[in-house]
Design a protein around this motif. Structure first.
Motif, mmCIF file in Angstrom:
data_model
loop_
_atom_site.group_PDB
_atom_site.id
_atom_site.type_symbol
_atom_site.label_atom_id
_atom_site.label_comp_id
_atom_site.label_asym_id
_atom_site.label_seq_id
_atom_site.Cartn_x
_atom_site.Cartn_y
_atom_site.Cartn_z
ATOM 1 N N MET A 1 28.816 41.851 47.722
ATOM 2 C CA MET A 1 29.723 42.972 48.878
ATOM 3 C C MET A 1 30.038 42.411 50.201
ATOM 4 S SD MET A 1 26.114 45.822 47.583
ATOM 5 C CE MET A 1 27.422 47.087 48.193
ATOM 6 N N ARG A 2 29.394 41.477 50.407
ATOM 7 C CA ARG A 2 29.985 41.411 51.772
ATOM 8 C C ARG A 2 31.426 40.692 51.526
ATOM 9 N NH1 ARG A 2 24.711 40.966 53.491
ATOM 10 N NH2 ARG A 2 25.241 37.805 52.912
ATOM 11 N N ASN A 3 31.479 39.811 50.619
ATOM 12 C CA ASN A 3 32.433 38.904 50.314
ATOM 13 C C ASN A 3 33.511 39.670 50.148
ATOM 14 O OD1 ASN A 3 33.707 36.419 50.608
ATOM 15 N ND2 ASN A 3 33.172 35.909 47.246
ATOM 16 N N GLN A 4 33.113 40.812 49.757
ATOM 17 C CA GLN A 4 34.197 41.538 48.411
ATOM 18 C C GLN A 4 34.598 42.795 49.614
ATOM 19 O OE1 GLN A 4 36.499 40.811 45.904
ATOM 20 N NE2 GLN A 4 35.332 39.074 46.219
ATOM 21 N N ASP A 5 34.284 43.569 50.925
ATOM 22 C CA ASP A 5 34.311 44.372 52.224
ATOM 23 C C ASP A 5 33.774 45.265 51.223
ATOM 24 O OD1 ASP A 5 34.502 44.410 53.785
ATOM 25 O OD2 ASP A 5 36.744 45.279 53.614
ATOM 26 N N VAL A 6 32.604 45.251 50.194
ATOM 27 C CA VAL A 6 32.365 46.445 49.618
ATOM 28 C C VAL A 6 31.449 47.430 50.519
ATOM 29 C CG1 VAL A 6 31.531 47.537 47.447
ATOM 30 C CG2 VAL A 6 33.025 45.837 47.283
ATOM 31 N N ALA A 7 31.460 48.199 51.256
ATOM 32 C CA ALA A 7 30.265 49.325 51.643
ATOM 33 C C ALA A 7 29.361 49.622 51.099
ATOM 34 C CB ALA A 7 30.923 49.991 52.847
ATOM 35 N N GLY A 8 29.927 50.681 49.478
ATOM 36 C CA GLY A 8 29.236 51.750 49.370
ATOM 37 C C GLY A 8 29.291 51.898 47.565
ATOM 38 N N LEU A 9 28.415 52.674 47.024
ATOM 39 C CA LEU A 9 28.788 52.186 45.506
ATOM 40 C C LEU A 9 29.355 53.879 45.081
ATOM 41 C CD1 LEU A 9 26.303 49.757 44.093
ATOM 42 C CD2 LEU A 9 28.320 49.625 44.479
ATOM 43 N N PRO A 10 29.684 53.874 44.350
ATOM 44 C CA PRO A 10 30.685 53.403 43.557
ATOM 45 C C PRO A 10 31.933 52.710 44.034
ATOM 46 C CG PRO A 10 31.111 55.626 43.012
ATOM 47 C CD PRO A 10 30.699 55.048 44.098
ATOM 48 N N THR A 11 32.908 51.388 43.570
ATOM 49 C CA THR A 11 33.463 50.852 44.265
ATOM 50 C C THR A 11 34.265 50.391 43.227
ATOM 51 O OG1 THR A 11 33.160 50.844 46.917
ATOM 52 C CG2 THR A 11 34.961 49.142 46.253
ATOM 53 N N LEU A 12 35.910 50.739 43.106
ATOM 54 C CA LEU A 12 36.549 50.336 42.152
ATOM 55 C C LEU A 12 37.666 49.472 42.861
ATOM 56 C CD1 LEU A 12 34.824 52.600 40.737
ATOM 57 C CD2 LEU A 12 36.820 52.656 39.250
ATOM 58 N N ASP A 13 37.670 48.824 42.374
ATOM 59 C CA ASP A 13 38.853 47.445 43.362
ATOM 60 C C ASP A 13 40.460 47.512 42.014
ATOM 61 O OD1 ASP A 13 38.478 47.306 45.985
ATOM 62 O OD2 ASP A 13 37.447 45.443 45.614
ATOM 63 N N PHE A 14 41.190 46.866 42.303
ATOM 64 C CA PHE A 14 42.400 47.120 41.299
ATOM 65 C C PHE A 14 43.082 45.282 41.744
ATOM 66 C CE2 PHE A 14 41.710 51.096 40.727
ATOM 67 C CZ PHE A 14 41.413 51.922 39.328
ATOM 68 N N TRP A 15 43.079 44.163 40.870
ATOM 69 C CA TRP A 15 43.477 43.314 41.117
ATOM 70 C C TRP A 15 45.028 43.721 39.728
ATOM 71 C CZ3 TRP A 15 41.370 39.017 43.809
ATOM 72 C CH2 TRP A 15 40.241 39.477 45.007
ATOM 73 N N LEU A 16 46.197 42.958 40.483
ATOM 74 C CA LEU A 16 47.600 42.866 39.764
ATOM 75 C C LEU A 16 47.654 42.029 38.556
ATOM 76 C CD1 LEU A 16 49.629 43.663 43.006
ATOM 77 C CD2 LEU A 16 48.632 45.054 41.013
ATOM 78 N N PRO A 17 48.120 41.661 37.934
ATOM 79 C CA PRO A 17 48.359 39.892 37.347
ATOM 80 C C PRO A 17 48.436 39.026 37.430
ATOM 81 C CG PRO A 17 49.978 42.180 35.954
ATOM 82 C CD PRO A 17 49.240 42.600 38.241
ATOM 83 N N ASN A 18 49.053 39.013 39.102
ATOM 84 C CA ASN A 18 49.687 37.722 39.454
ATOM 85 C C ASN A 18 48.112 37.660 40.417
ATOM 86 O OD1 ASN A 18 49.056 39.823 41.753
ATOM 87 N ND2 ASN A 18 51.359 39.783 42.647
ATOM 88 N N GLY A 19 47.055 38.419 39.960
ATOM 89 C CA GLY A 19 45.708 37.324 40.861
ATOM 90 C C GLY A 19 45.114 38.280 42.458
ATOM 91 N N LYS A 20 46.201 39.207 42.749
ATOM 92 C CA LYS A 20 46.422 39.186 44.514
ATOM 93 C C LYS A 20 45.687 41.141 44.008
ATOM 94 C CE LYS A 20 48.653 36.188 45.840
ATOM 95 N NZ LYS A 20 47.887 34.931 46.361
ATOM 96 N N ILE A 21 44.500 41.212 45.137
ATOM 97 C CA ILE A 21 43.745 42.591 45.079
ATOM 98 C C ILE A 21 45.273 43.568 45.360
ATOM 99 C CG2 ILE A 21 43.533 42.508 47.282
ATOM 100 C CD1 ILE A 21 40.800 43.749 46.237
ATOM 101 N N ASN A 22 45.698 44.789 44.903
ATOM 102 C CA ASN A 22 46.052 45.626 45.062
ATOM 103 C C ASN A 22 45.148 46.580 46.138
ATOM 104 O OD1 ASN A 22 47.173 48.145 45.685
ATOM 105 N ND2 ASN A 22 48.323 48.482 43.891
ATOM 106 N N ALA A 23 45.268 46.324 47.461
ATOM 107 C CA ALA A 23 43.682 46.612 48.634
ATOM 108 C C ALA A 23 44.403 48.368 48.662
ATOM 109 C CB ALA A 23 44.356 46.396 49.901
ATOM 110 N N THR A 24 45.028 49.075 48.212
ATOM 111 C CA THR A 24 45.549 50.354 48.594
ATOM 112 C C THR A 24 45.320 51.091 47.758
ATOM 113 O OG1 THR A 24 47.559 49.842 48.074
ATOM 114 C CG2 THR A 24 48.001 49.954 50.508
ATOM 115 N N ALA A 25 44.333 50.262 46.307
ATOM 116 C CA ALA A 25 44.547 50.831 45.536
ATOM 117 C C ALA A 25 42.834 51.945 45.219
ATOM 118 C CB ALA A 25 45.209 50.402 44.307
ATOM 119 N N ARG A 26 42.214 50.779 46.027
ATOM 120 C CA ARG A 26 40.619 50.305 46.557
ATOM 121 C C ARG A 26 39.768 52.342 45.359
ATOM 122 N NH1 ARG A 26 36.112 47.726 50.048
ATOM 123 N NH2 ARG A 26 36.813 46.250 47.575
ATOM 124 N N ILE A 27 38.784 52.448 45.411
ATOM 125 C CA ILE A 27 38.315 53.824 45.190
ATOM 126 C C ILE A 27 37.020 53.449 45.902
ATOM 127 C CG2 ILE A 27 37.613 55.782 43.351
ATOM 128 C CD1 ILE A 27 40.413 54.790 41.550
#
Length: 168
Positions: free
Chosen positions: A117-143
């Protein structure tokens, strides 16, 4: 003796009434419940370590897919709502079917879970992240927190994560 019979009769009638009420409730819920076969959530790959998460994200990138990472715990009510209400919605399920779906199980509160959780900067649950096909996280799309199916679809559109079906 008459009082004992009256008590037994009253108790018996009460038990019958409770049983009939329970049966009525169960039957009415079955009648209004949506069919489960046609509205099941797409399957997710479940991981519980940073290493397996990294491997699944690499697999998604190698296949040029968006990866949806769902950080969840079995005891998390909003996490369950995503699975039961949002991910089973036909429009949402159709969109998820085009993504590499990963669930990170954080149910056991292990030291490794907190490190992940610390490594992925997840502070609470549920958290959903979206990673793009290029392998980079779309940080603004986090839920963070629950979204209804309609709000989830709006979120996908706003962040360019909708899979468009190309007509010929």
């Amino acid at each position: 003796m008459r009082q004992g019979r009256r008590f037994a009769l009253t108790a018996g009638l009460l038990i019958i009434a409770l049983g009939a009420s329970a049966l009525y409730i169960v039957r009415s819920q079955q009648a209004t419940a949506p069919p489960t076969a046609s509205h099941s959530a797409p399957a997710f790959i479940t991981v519980n370590s940073q290493e397996t998460l990294d491997a699944e994200l690499a697999s998604a990138a190698a296949n040029q897919q968006i990866a949806l990472v769902d950080y969840y715990a079995d005891w998390c009510i909003p996490c369950k709502q995503f699975t039961q209400k949002t991910f089973t919605d036909p429009a949402v399920a159709q969109q998820l079917s085009h993504m590499h779906r990963i669930k990170v199980n954080l149910s056991n509160n292990r030291p490794e879970d907190f490190a992940l959780m610390r490594n992925q900067d997840v502070a609470g649950l549920p958290t959903l992240d979206f990673w793009l096909p290029n392998g980079k996280i779309n940080a603004t799309a986090r839920i963070t927190g629950f979204l209804t199916p309609q709000a989830f679809m709006t979120h996908l559109r706003q962040h360019g994560l909708i899979h468009e079906v190309k007509s010929e």
